[in-house]
Design a protein around this motif. Structure first.
Motif, PDB file in Angstrom:
ATOM      1  N   ILE A  73       6.758   8.011  -0.501  1.00  0.00           N
ATOM      2  CA  ILE A  73       6.099   7.321   0.345  1.00  0.00           C
ATOM      3  C   ILE A  73       5.737   7.968   1.612  1.00  0.00           C
ATOM      4  O   ILE A  73       4.796   7.967   2.157  1.00  0.00           O
ATOM      5  CB  ILE A  73       6.426   5.786   0.594  1.00  0.00           C
ATOM      6  N   ASN A  74       6.934   8.711   2.049  1.00  0.00           N
ATOM      7  CA  ASN A  74       6.738   9.488   3.381  1.00  0.00           C
ATOM      8  C   ASN A  74       6.249   8.751   4.737  1.00  0.00           C
ATOM      9  O   ASN A  74       5.295   9.021   5.236  1.00  0.00           O
ATOM     10  CB  ASN A  74       5.764  10.695   2.956  1.00  0.00           C
ATOM     11  N   ASN A 103       0.787  -1.085   0.073  1.00  0.00           N
ATOM     12  CA  ASN A 103      -0.132   0.165   0.211  1.00  0.00           C
ATOM     13  C   ASN A 103       1.044   1.291   0.033  1.00  0.00           C
ATOM     14  O   ASN A 103       1.252   1.659   1.025  1.00  0.00           O
ATOM     15  CB  ASN A 103      -0.843  -0.046   1.344  1.00  0.00           C
ATOM     16  N   SER A 104       0.975   2.088  -1.005  1.00  0.00           N
ATOM     17  CA  SER A 104       1.624   3.222  -1.187  1.00  0.00           C
ATOM     18  C   SER A 104       1.143   4.372  -0.066  1.00  0.00           C
ATOM     19  O   SER A 104       2.052   5.400  -0.140  1.00  0.00           O
ATOM     20  CB  SER A 104       1.539   3.724  -2.673  1.00  0.00           C
ATOM     21  N   MET A 144       7.001   1.620   6.127  1.00  0.00           N
ATOM     22  CA  MET A 144       7.829   1.175   4.643  1.00  0.00           C
ATOM     23  C   MET A 144       8.877   0.208   4.998  1.00  0.00           C
ATOM     24  O   MET A 144       9.657   0.545   5.987  1.00  0.00           O
ATOM     25  CB  MET A 144       8.407   2.431   4.277  1.00  0.00           C
ATOM     26  N   ILE A 145       8.926  -0.783   4.460  1.00  0.00           N
ATOM     27  CA  ILE A 145      10.196  -1.806   4.493  1.00  0.00           C
ATOM     28  C   ILE A 145      11.022  -1.915   3.527  1.00  0.00           C
ATOM     29  O   ILE A 145      10.350  -1.613   2.355  1.00  0.00           O
ATOM     30  CB  ILE A 145       9.608  -3.356   5.003  1.00  0.00           C
ATOM     31  N   ASP A 191      -0.825  -4.122   4.082  1.00  0.00           N
ATOM     32  CA  ASP A 191      -1.236  -2.893   4.477  1.00  0.00           C
ATOM     33  C   ASP A 191       0.040  -2.151   4.669  1.00  0.00           C
ATOM     34  O   ASP A 191       0.043  -0.968   5.179  1.00  0.00           O
ATOM     35  CB  ASP A 191      -1.742  -3.307   5.877  1.00  0.00           C
ATOM     36  N   ILE A 192       1.075  -2.600   4.339  1.00  0.00           N
ATOM     37  CA  ILE A 192       2.384  -1.935   4.401  1.00  0.00           C
ATOM     38  C   ILE A 192       3.014  -1.686   3.259  1.00  0.00           C
ATOM     39  O   ILE A 192       2.783  -2.290   2.024  1.00  0.00           O
ATOM     40  CB  ILE A 192       3.441  -2.466   5.316  1.00  0.00           C
ATOM     41  N   TYR A 193       4.358  -1.011   3.025  1.00  0.00           N
ATOM     42  CA  TYR A 193       4.737  -0.809   1.520  1.00  0.00           C
ATOM     43  C   TYR A 193       6.290  -1.479   1.631  1.00  0.00           C
ATOM     44  O   TYR A 193       7.061  -1.188   2.383  1.00  0.00           O
ATOM     45  CB  TYR A 193       4.720   0.552   1.364  1.00  0.00           C
TER      46      TYR A 193
END
Ligand code: URA
Length: 233
Positions: free
Chosen positions: A154-155, A74-75, A80-81, A118-120
């Protein structure tokens, strides 16, 4: 005709004047929220970054890889990984962390109640290194420019760097992951500070399962911060 009717007629005639510019009416609501342009901006900035990576020149990684592996998830996520680089499976599928290390990553996230979608997720290098070798220092430096842009777009509120390559990409090669993992750090990109956790890479944990206890401590710390910052996933 009453005066009111006459006024209404005049107004209608004015709108219907064939010499007048054509009025186009829309029944769509006017969007007064600031978030929409930001979302659109994000999508176009990501598309531009992807395009820049697709057009990278004189890169041994790109020349030997099958596919660009840009990102997954999800952007708009606040988490963020960053991993190291695509392996064989990722190179075939075109998505990061879809092989064995990816399966472990999914389990690690689940253990702290996070769904992967749910993460980017992205990597330091976006093309598979030949024979899965570690990216060379010059490659890490070159791709770190793209990674920094990626992070700015992505911030995220929390940045998770998995493995020494991700750590080196943003903090240089003078530090050791065994010492740095598990502590919150700040990385500054474009004058903005990102809260960052360095932790072991899942592929390393597959080779050294006795290190999982440290990884579990880091994951719990990440969950604690997510709750503290009231990040909804
Ligand atoms: N290892 C990584 O660092 N990234 C991937 O995408 C897959 C394995």
């Amino acid at each position: 005709m009453t005066l009111e009717e006459k006024n209404q007629n005049d107004i209608l005639n004015e709108f219907n004047d064939p010499n007048e510019i054509e009025f186009i009416f829309s029944d769509k609501p006017i969007n007064r929220f600031k978030t929409k342009p930001e979302v659109e901006d994000k999508i176009s900035l990501l598309a531009k970054l992807k395009n820049d990576l697709q057009n990278i020149k004189n890169c041994e990684l790109k020349e030997s890889a099958k596919k660009l592996v840009f990102s997954d998830g999800n952007s708009n996520s606040k988490i963020m990984i960053v991993g190291e680089g695509p392996g064989q499976k990722e190179d075939e599928v075109g998505k990061p962390f879809v092989g064995d290390a990816g399966l472990l990553l999914n389990k690690m996230l689940k253990a702290i109640n996070i769904n992967r979608q749910d993460i980017y997720i992205t990597n330091v290098v976006n093309y598979r290194p030949p024979n899965n070798r570690k990216p060379e220092p010059a490659e890490i430096t070159r791709y770190s420019e793209y990674l920094r842009k990626h992070i700015s777009i992505i911030n995220p509120k929390i940045l998770i760097l998995m493995g020494s390559t991700a750590m080196e990409s943003l903090f240089g090669s003078k530090i050791k992951i065994s010492k740095e993992r598990g502590n919150w750090k700040d990385v500054i990109i474009n004058n903005k500070s990102y809260l960052t956790m360095i932790t072991f890479h899942p592929a390393y944990l597959l080779r050294q399962p006795e290190q999982k206890k440290y990884s579990w401590a880091d994951l719990k710390e990440i969950r604690k911060k997510i709750d503290e910052l009231e990040i909804n996933l």
